[in-house]
Design a protein around this motif. Structure first.
Motif, PDB file in Angstrom:
ATOM      1  N   GLY A  43      20.933 -22.466   9.159  1.00 24.74           N
ATOM      2  CA  GLY A  43      20.847 -21.613  10.348  1.00 24.74           C
ATOM      3  C   GLY A  43      21.305 -22.351  11.593  1.00 24.74           C
ATOM      4  O   GLY A  43      21.959 -21.783  12.467  1.00 24.74           O
ATOM      5  N   THR A  44      20.975 -23.631  11.678  1.00 18.42           N
ATOM      6  CA  THR A  44      21.409 -24.445  12.814  1.00 18.42           C
ATOM      7  C   THR A  44      22.926 -24.580  12.815  1.00 18.42           C
ATOM      8  O   THR A  44      23.565 -24.447  13.869  1.00 18.42           O
ATOM      9  N   GLY A  45      23.516 -24.826  11.651  1.00 19.66           N
ATOM     10  CA  GLY A  45      24.978 -24.929  11.552  1.00 19.66           C
ATOM     11  C   GLY A  45      25.652 -23.633  11.972  1.00 19.66           C
ATOM     12  O   GLY A  45      26.644 -23.638  12.713  1.00 19.66           O
ATOM     13  N   PHE A  46      25.113 -22.501  11.513  1.00 18.07           N
ATOM     14  CA  PHE A  46      25.626 -21.183  11.897  1.00 18.07           C
ATOM     15  C   PHE A  46      25.573 -21.012  13.414  1.00 18.07           C
ATOM     16  O   PHE A  46      26.532 -20.559  14.040  1.00 18.07           O
ATOM     17  N   THR A  47      24.445 -21.396  14.001  1.00 13.25           N
ATOM     18  CA  THR A  47      24.270 -21.254  15.448  1.00 13.25           C
ATOM     19  C   THR A  47      25.283 -22.114  16.198  1.00 13.25           C
ATOM     20  O   THR A  47      25.900 -21.661  17.171  1.00 13.25           O
ATOM     21  N   LEU A  48      25.478 -23.338  15.757  1.00 13.75           N
ATOM     22  CA  LEU A  48      26.432 -24.227  16.434  1.00 13.75           C
ATOM     23  C   LEU A  48      27.865 -23.725  16.317  1.00 13.75           C
ATOM     24  O   LEU A  48      28.629 -23.806  17.282  1.00 13.75           O
ATOM     25  N   ARG A  49      28.249 -23.200  15.165  1.00 17.79           N
ATOM     26  CA  ARG A  49      29.606 -22.649  15.025  1.00 17.79           C
ATOM     27  C   ARG A  49      29.807 -21.483  15.995  1.00 17.79           C
ATOM     28  O   ARG A  49      30.849 -21.372  16.644  1.00 17.79           O
ATOM     29  N   ASN A  50      28.799 -20.618  16.100  1.00 15.11           N
ATOM     30  CA  ASN A  50      28.904 -19.489  17.031  1.00 15.11           C
ATOM     31  C   ASN A  50      28.943 -19.960  18.482  1.00 15.11           C
ATOM     32  O   ASN A  50      29.691 -19.416  19.291  1.00 15.11           O
ATOM     33  N   ALA A  51      28.156 -20.962  18.808  1.00 12.99           N
ATOM     34  CA  ALA A  51      28.141 -21.502  20.171  1.00 12.99           C
ATOM     35  C   ALA A  51      29.486 -22.137  20.509  1.00 12.99           C
ATOM     36  O   ALA A  51      30.018 -21.947  21.605  1.00 12.99           O
ATOM     37  N   GLU A  52      30.027 -22.875  19.562  1.00  9.25           N
ATOM     38  CA  GLU A  52      31.327 -23.522  19.768  1.00  9.25           C
ATOM     39  C   GLU A  52      32.418 -22.478  19.992  1.00  9.25           C
ATOM     40  O   GLU A  52      33.292 -22.650  20.852  1.00  9.25           O
ATOM     41  N   ASN A  53      32.355 -21.373  19.253  1.00 12.72           N
ATOM     42  CA  ASN A  53      33.363 -20.306  19.366  1.00 12.72           C
ATOM     43  C   ASN A  53      33.401 -19.661  20.738  1.00 12.72           C
ATOM     44  O   ASN A  53      34.431 -19.107  21.129  1.00 12.72           O
ATOM     45  N   VAL A  54      32.296 -19.716  21.477  1.00 13.68           N
ATOM     46  CA  VAL A  54      32.278 -19.117  22.823  1.00 13.68           C
ATOM     47  C   VAL A  54      32.339 -20.183  23.920  1.00 13.68           C
ATOM     48  O   VAL A  54      32.133 -19.884  25.088  1.00 13.68           O
ATOM     49  N   GLY A  55      32.615 -21.426  23.540  1.00 18.11           N
ATOM     50  CA  GLY A  55      32.860 -22.475  24.527  1.00 18.11           C
ATOM     51  C   GLY A  55      31.636 -23.187  25.081  1.00 18.11           C
ATOM     52  O   GLY A  55      31.712 -23.832  26.129  1.00 18.11           O
ATOM     53  N   ILE A  56      30.528 -23.088  24.392  1.00 16.19           N
ATOM     54  CA  ILE A  56      29.331 -23.796  24.860  1.00 16.19           C
ATOM     55  C   ILE A  56      29.508 -25.287  24.614  1.00 16.19           C
ATOM     56  O   ILE A  56      29.983 -25.701  23.554  1.00 16.19           O
ATOM     57  N   GLU A  57      29.129 -26.091  25.593  1.00 16.38           N
ATOM     58  CA  GLU A  57      29.173 -27.542  25.453  1.00 16.38           C
ATOM     59  C   GLU A  57      27.983 -27.981  24.618  1.00 16.38           C
ATOM     60  O   GLU A  57      26.836 -27.716  24.971  1.00 16.38           O
ATOM     61  N   ILE A  58      28.261 -28.662  23.504  1.00 20.01           N
ATOM     62  CA  ILE A  58      27.228 -29.014  22.531  1.00 20.01           C
ATOM     63  C   ILE A  58      27.073 -30.521  22.429  1.00 20.01           C
ATOM     64  O   ILE A  58      28.061 -31.250  22.316  1.00 20.01           O
ATOM     65  N   VAL A  59      25.832 -30.962  22.454  1.00 24.76           N
ATOM     66  CA  VAL A  59      25.486 -32.347  22.136  1.00 24.76           C
ATOM     67  C   VAL A  59      24.655 -32.294  20.865  1.00 24.76           C
ATOM     68  O   VAL A  59      23.577 -31.702  20.862  1.00 24.76           O
ATOM     69  N   ASN A  60      25.177 -32.872  19.778  1.00 23.75           N
ATOM     70  CA  ASN A  60      24.421 -32.937  18.524  1.00 23.75           C
ATOM     71  C   ASN A  60      23.844 -34.340  18.412  1.00 23.75           C
ATOM     72  O   ASN A  60      24.561 -35.288  18.077  1.00 23.75           O
ATOM     73  N   ILE A  61      22.575 -34.476  18.707  1.00 25.09           N
ATOM     74  CA  ILE A  61      21.987 -35.820  18.720  1.00 25.09           C
ATOM     75  C   ILE A  61      21.915 -36.424  17.319  1.00 25.09           C
ATOM     76  O   ILE A  61      21.803 -37.650  17.195  1.00 25.09           O
ATOM     77  N   ALA A  62      22.027 -35.628  16.278  1.00 26.16           N
ATOM     78  CA  ALA A  62      22.077 -36.183  14.916  1.00 26.16           C
ATOM     79  C   ALA A  62      23.301 -37.097  14.776  1.00 26.16           C
ATOM     80  O   ALA A  62      23.250 -38.101  14.078  1.00 26.16           O
ATOM     81  N   ASP A  63      24.389 -36.749  15.469  1.00 25.00           N
ATOM     82  CA  ASP A  63      25.601 -37.582  15.432  1.00 25.00           C
ATOM     83  C   ASP A  63      25.337 -38.966  16.046  1.00 25.00           C
ATOM     84  O   ASP A  63      25.983 -39.948  15.672  1.00 25.00           O
ATOM     85  N   GLU A  64      24.429 -39.011  17.014  1.00 25.66           N
ATOM     86  CA  GLU A  64      24.113 -40.271  17.688  1.00 25.66           C
ATOM     87  C   GLU A  64      23.131 -41.123  16.870  1.00 25.66           C
ATOM     88  O   GLU A  64      23.001 -42.323  17.097  1.00 25.66           O
ATOM     89  N   ILE A  65      22.412 -40.487  15.943  1.00 25.14           N
ATOM     90  CA  ILE A  65      21.358 -41.157  15.188  1.00 25.14           C
ATOM     91  C   ILE A  65      21.836 -41.595  13.807  1.00 25.14           C
ATOM     92  O   ILE A  65      21.490 -42.651  13.326  1.00 25.14           O
ATOM     93  N   TYR A  66      22.632 -40.742  13.158  1.00 26.37           N
ATOM     94  CA  TYR A  66      23.061 -41.015  11.778  1.00 26.37           C
ATOM     95  C   TYR A  66      24.501 -41.504  11.748  1.00 26.37           C
ATOM     96  O   TYR A  66      25.311 -41.201  12.530  1.00 26.37           O
TER      97      TYR A  66
END
Length: 162
Positions: free
Chosen positions: A139-162
């Motif tokens: 569900g989180t992945g789905f939400t991020l794909r939709n957010a990205e499609n409308v130009g929302i600036e996203i910070v995925n802190i998992a990228d900073e941790i893993y």
């Protein structure tokens, strides 16, 4: 609510216990960046277990330093927490008691699409997102794909941790 100054949270319900403290630290750092660099003053939280709970608690703590920030809860339905453990329900009630506003996305109890509707509403009302996403097929992945499609600036802190 000014969409250009609004950030929402999305993330997994389960976070490895060994990563909780670093998630909290990264959340606080990124929330502060949203406030100081982008002028964000409203944070939308979906009220789920795991990342959402930690994010809401972090915003509440950060009000001591930034009194102008608001926490708005977008809850998917009534009775969301009724099947949760008592300790989780207690944390949930504490968060809700300190929220500036609570909005129920559906006027009913749980339905098959209430979480999806909540996530789409958070996207619609925001310009920024702080996420914790390790699995794109979620569900989180789905939400991020939709957010990205409308130009929302996203910070995925998992990228900073893993």
């Amino acid at each position: 609510m000014d969409k250009s100054k609004t950030c929402f949270f999305t993330g997994h319900r389960k976070i490895a216990q060994s990563k909780i403290e670093i998630v909290k630290a990264q959340l606080a750092e990124n929330i502060e960046k949203m406030i100081t660099e982008y002028g964000v003053n409203t944070f939308i939280d979906g009220g789920a277990l795991g990342f959402d709970t930690i994010a809401a608690e972090t915003v509440i703590e950060m009000r001591e330093k930034y009194q102008n920030i608001k926490l708005v809860m977008y809850l998917p339905c009534y009775g969301q927490s009724k099947m949760w453990k008592e300790s989780e329900q207690f944390r949930y009630r504490m968060v809700l008691s300190k929220a500036d506003k609570i909005i129920y996305i559906t006027e009913s109890v749980y339905t098959d699409d209430c979480m999806k509707l909540r996530n789409l509403k958070m996207i619609k009302d925001s310009s920024f997102c702080i996420a914790f996403c390790l699995m794109q097929k979620s569900g989180t992945g789905f939400t991020l794909r939709n957010a990205e499609n409308v130009g929302i600036e996203i910070v995925n802190i998992a990228d900073e941790i893993y």
